[in-house]
Design an enzyme around this catalytic site. Structure first.
Site, PDB file in Angstrom:
ATOM      1  N   TYR A 109       0.862  -1.187   0.000  1.00 20.27           N
ATOM      2  CA  TYR A 109       0.000   0.000   0.000  1.00 20.27           C
ATOM      3  C   TYR A 109       0.892   1.229   0.000  1.00 20.27           C
ATOM      4  O   TYR A 109       1.900   1.292   0.722  1.00 20.27           O
ATOM      5  CB  TYR A 109      -0.901   0.031   1.241  1.00 20.27           C
ATOM      6  CG  TYR A 109      -1.697   1.320   1.356  1.00 20.27           C
ATOM      7  CD1 TYR A 109      -2.957   1.435   0.778  1.00 20.27           C
ATOM      8  CD2 TYR A 109      -1.181   2.426   2.022  1.00 20.27           C
ATOM      9  CE1 TYR A 109      -3.679   2.610   0.856  1.00 20.27           C
ATOM     10  CE2 TYR A 109      -1.896   3.619   2.102  1.00 20.27           C
ATOM     11  CZ  TYR A 109      -3.142   3.696   1.522  1.00 20.27           C
ATOM     12  OH  TYR A 109      -3.854   4.865   1.597  1.00 20.27           O
ATOM     13  N   GLU A 197      -3.247   7.664  -4.220  1.00 17.42           N
ATOM     14  CA  GLU A 197      -3.311   6.406  -3.463  1.00 17.42           C
ATOM     15  C   GLU A 197      -3.150   5.233  -4.422  1.00 17.42           C
ATOM     16  O   GLU A 197      -3.879   5.115  -5.404  1.00 17.42           O
ATOM     17  CB  GLU A 197      -4.643   6.291  -2.724  1.00 17.42           C
ATOM     18  CG  GLU A 197      -4.736   5.038  -1.854  1.00 17.42           C
ATOM     19  CD  GLU A 197      -6.061   4.947  -1.099  1.00 17.42           C
ATOM     20  OE1 GLU A 197      -6.033   4.749   0.117  1.00 17.42           O
ATOM     21  OE2 GLU A 197      -7.117   5.085  -1.762  1.00 17.42           O
TER      22      GLU A 197
END
Length: 386
Positions: A109, A197
């Site tokens: 992530y 993101e």
């Protein structure tokens, strides 16, 4: 401003960031025809909506051949996709993105955003990619690291190393990851983004670093500098009332309550909503009319508030600094007469010429309830709608 995944990946690619090859389509025939140009054993079909959680909602499918892709595209296009971010109404899928499949070895992530508390740029990284980062933060907070960067033209190699340290990459992949961080930082600064993101960021079996999914948001206040970004705006993904409000320079967000709010100043608007809740009701909206409220602007605000059928009463809360209360009061009276408001209206004025403003309200033939304070206004509007 939010954009679709396929648009975000186009931008990432322009900054030299690796993403899977993909094609976008608005009809099943277009999706299938374009997918045939991809060099892949399997196809990854993705619904394009402005919401996360698409995979869990059935909006991401891995397909073995063109026949399966054709069938899945027919099922998905036009479907209402309900995720944890869309609410129960869901969002209609109007475009589909097809990508070449990837050989995934590991998932990470990575995100980059503005940390307002420290006035720095924050990179958040984790070796637990491909899942809800919020859940990881609760269950395994040690698996997430936050690296705060002082604003500068370029990010240092040292900062890059700190960001990717948790990935525990081998030397070749580590160099790729450092270049990725540099490119994301450059993109973040040059395009005035508020969020980048990547979830998941993957290491392939070929030891390549690839962005498998991407979410990019932009600072609305800086869009005037980036007309090419503004062209990516998909109005069909936005609330029609909020779009109308933006045309009149009104900051409006629809909520689920029954008391419409018209306030000048975002901070005062938040306080107004809080005190409505304190007195036992829920606000129907956030609406900031800004520093100047002409009759036309107030009229537009009334129309927007009244377009919500759940609204049973309206509370106007104005602090006159630059804005004079008498001018605002005249605008309220004229707009209320023009629109013929038939629900309770409570007005609280304070600041420049507030006495003159209250007199204008009291002398009007309208059933306007005047309040002396914010608490008094909230109490009166809550009582009158019961």
């Amino acid at each position: 401003m939010n954009i679709h995944e396929h648009q975000a990946k186009q931008i990432l690619r322009k900054f030299g960031i690796k993403v899977p090859n993909g094609v976008i389509g608005f009809t099943v025939d277009e999706v299938v025809a374009k997918a045939k140009t991809l060099n892949t054993e399997k196809y990854v079909l993705k619904a394009q909506i402005h919401a996360g959680g698409r995979g869990k909602a059935g909006g991401v499918k891995i397909l073995n051949n063109i026949e399966e892709l054709n069938k899945a595209a027919k099922e998905l296009l036009g479907k209402k996709l309900v995720t944890h971010q869309t609410g129960l109404k869901g969002k209609e899928v109007k475009r589909l993105y097809v990508e070449e499949s990837s050989n995934i070895k590991r998932e990470f992530y990575l995100s980059c955003l503005v940390d307002r508390a420290s006035s720095k740029i924050a990179f958040i990284s984790s070796d637990q990619g491909g899942m809800d980062i919020e859940k990881v933060a609760v269950d395994n907070p040690e698996k997430i690291i936050t690296t705060k960067i002082n604003f500068q033209n370029e990010i240092s190699v040292g900062d890059c190393n700190r960001i990717i340290e948790i990935f525990k990459l081998e030397e070749g992949s580590k160099k790729e990851a450092i270049e990725l961080i540099k490119s994301i930082y450059k993109m973040f600064i040059s395009l005035d983004t508020s969020l980048v993101e990547i979830n998941p960021l993957i290491l392939t079996k070929e030891n390549k670093i690839v962005c498998l999914d991407a979410k990019v948001n932009f600072d609305d206040n800086a869009l005037f500098k980036h007309p090419e970004i503004l062209e990516l705006r998909d109005l069909s993904e936005e609330d029609s009332i909020e779009i109308e409000a933006s045309k009149h320079d009104l900051a409006y967000i629809k909520l689920d309550g029954s008391i419409g709010c018209m306030v000048n100043g975002a901070g005062l608007a938040m306080a107004t909503m809080d005190i409505i809740k304190l007195y036992g009701e829920e606000p129907a909206n956030f609406l900031d009319v800004g520093g100047g409220a002409s009759k036309e602007k107030v009229s537009a605000a009334f129309k927007i508030i009244l377009s919500d059928k759940n609204v049973k009463g309206i509370l106007i809360n104005i602090f006159g600094g630059i804005m004079r209360c008498d001018v605002l009061a005249q605008g309220v009276v004229e707009a209320a007469k023009e629109i013929k408001i038939n629900i309770p209206l409570v007005v609280r004025l304070a600041g420049t010429n507030f006495k003159e403003g209250k007199k204008i309200l009291n002398d009007s033939s309208l059933k306007i309830i005047s309040a002396n304070s914010l608490g008094d206004a909230a109490k009166k509007i809550v009582e009158v709608i019961k």
